[in-house]
Design an enzyme around this catalytic site. Structure first.
Site, PDB file in Angstrom:
ATOM      1  N   HIS A 218       2.191   1.409  -8.955  1.00  0.00           N
ATOM      2  CA  HIS A 218       3.107   1.372 -10.084  1.00  0.00           C
ATOM      3  C   HIS A 218       2.791   0.160 -10.948  1.00  0.00           C
ATOM      4  CE1 HIS A 218       4.799  -1.478  -7.230  1.00  0.00           C
ATOM      5  NE2 HIS A 218       5.512  -2.006  -8.219  1.00  0.00           N
ATOM      6  N   ASP A 220       5.088  -2.806 -13.302  1.00  0.00           N
ATOM      7  CA  ASP A 220       6.451  -3.310 -13.442  1.00  0.00           C
ATOM      8  C   ASP A 220       6.873  -3.213 -14.903  1.00  0.00           C
ATOM      9  OD1 ASP A 220       6.515  -3.920 -10.751  1.00  0.00           O
ATOM     10  OD2 ASP A 220       5.796  -5.977 -11.049  1.00  0.00           O
ATOM     11  N   HIS A 275      -0.327  -1.859  -9.312  1.00  0.00           N
ATOM     12  CA  HIS A 275      -0.476  -2.472  -7.996  1.00  0.00           C
ATOM     13  C   HIS A 275       0.270  -1.648  -6.950  1.00  0.00           C
ATOM     14  CE1 HIS A 275       3.006  -4.240 -10.052  1.00  0.00           C
ATOM     15  NE2 HIS A 275       3.559  -4.442  -8.863  1.00  0.00           N
ATOM     16  N   ARG A 286       5.399  -8.206   6.713  1.00  0.00           N
ATOM     17  CA  ARG A 286       5.147  -8.819   5.411  1.00  0.00           C
ATOM     18  C   ARG A 286       6.476  -8.938   4.679  1.00  0.00           C
ATOM     19  NH1 ARG A 286       1.570  -9.512   1.010  1.00  0.00           N
ATOM     20  NH2 ARG A 286       2.512  -8.958  -0.989  1.00  0.00           N
TER      21      ARG A 286
END
Length: 344
Positions: A218, A220, A275, A286
């Protein structure tokens, strides 16, 4: 200061190529003219870079990480009382509004003092501490965002260096703060590992037999994203040349993403970076923290005259209108096409 170039080493996947490269790195303690020039180049070439000597204290970062880790370590039933995210609050797996899925859990908050104070009781047994810590972190990364935007304006030779930063320093700005928590990737064909999977208290039911998507590809929609993660890998960016590039984690520094709105504000000179977060081959989870710098809902997104080309690519639009378009599309869809100017 070093800006590295892509490595020629390429691994071919099923659909898209993956390459290793050195992340463009900007030293914010450098002379402003140098830093501004290098930021502009990184935004043009990748829409992505890392900043060092950023001025955000390690204490502020560590306190925010501890608060988030404490929340995510709680039982699912307890965390669930802070959700469902609609859009703010606690969420799991459901990333967006259109069936977008990911193997993660997350917190999404409005990045303003009043809202953070009101919601703190949902995330901590000590709401005043959670609110204070989160406000300190948001204030620090907002200042970092403004510093970067002012350097961009200088690098683009815009006389008013605050032309971009004042959009997010506006008291009515629509910025938000998100923390993503991804379960560890556990290798298959191991009984001990399977026991670990069965006892996974996040309830995310990872399937180690095939590749997992933590967060689908996607861009941002905001102006800038300021990301900090722990030392676990998983983030990849997609370059203009068609390569998926793994980004080595660096818990001491920040990564900066160009968003869709900034692409429009620079009349396409910068391109928002696509990304994703993919399978993590690690026993450790993570955790990433993102500040999404956005203007007020009524703010107009329009490139300043100094960087308008002969043909203006995008029609001026309000951030609030664009935000509604974003909610109607899936993660990987092109959002700015709706506002392309086809009349000139």
């Amino acid at each position: 200061m070093v800006v590295a170039t892509p490595s020629p080493l390429i691994r071919r996947g099923n659909k898209k190529k993956t390459a290793a490269f050195g992340v463009p790195t900007i030293d914010l303690s450098d002379d402003k003219s140098i830093a501004s020039e290098m930021i502009v180049k990184a935004c043009e070439d990748y829409g992505f870079f890392k900043v060092i000597n950023h001025g955000v204290s390690k204490k502020v970062i560590a306190r925010m990480e501890r608060e988030a880790a404490d929340f995510f370590s709680r039982p699912v039933s307890e965390k669930g009382r802070a959700g469902p995210a609609a859009p703010f609050g606690y969420g799991s797996k459901n990333i967006g509004f259109n069936g977008d899925k990911g193997d993660l859990e997350y917190i999404l908050l409005e990045a303003n003092t009043l809202s953070l104070s009101q919601r703190a009781k949902n995330f901590s047994n000590d709401p005043s501490t959670f609110s204070s810590v989160t406000n300190d972190y948001v204030s620090a990364v907002r200042k970092l965002s403004c510093d970067i935007l002012e350097l961009v304006a200088e690098g683009l030779w815009i006389e008013d260096n605050s032309i971009f930063s004042k959009l997010i320093s506006d008291s009515h700005n629509d910025s938000c703060f998100r923390v993503n928590h991804y379960p560890p990737f556990i290798t298959p064909n191991n009984d001990d590992n399977q026991d670990e999977l069965n006892n996974n208290h996040w309830g995310l039911s990872p399937n180690p037999s095939k590749s997992r998507v933590g967060f689908g590809e996607h861009t941002d929609p905001q102006m800038l994203t300021i990301l900090r993660s722990n030392d676990v890998s998983g983030l990849q960016i997609y370059t203009h040349d068609g390569f998926w590039i793994p980004v080595p984690p660096d818990p001491n520094e920040f990564f900066v993403f160009v968003g869709d709105s900034f692409q429009a504000l620079t009349n396409g000179r910068f391109t928002s970076v696509r990304h994703r977060v993919v399978s993590i081959n690690s026993w450790k989870s993570r955790m990433s923290m993102m500040y999404f710098a956005a203007p007020a809902l009524g703010a107009w997104i329009s490139a300043p005259p100094q960087i308008n080309n002969i043909t203006n690519i995008y029609k001026p639009f309000k951030w609030g209108d664009f935000k509604q378009i974003v909610y109607s599309l899936r993660l990987a869809d092109s959002r700015l096409d709706y506002f392309k100017n086809h009349t000139q």
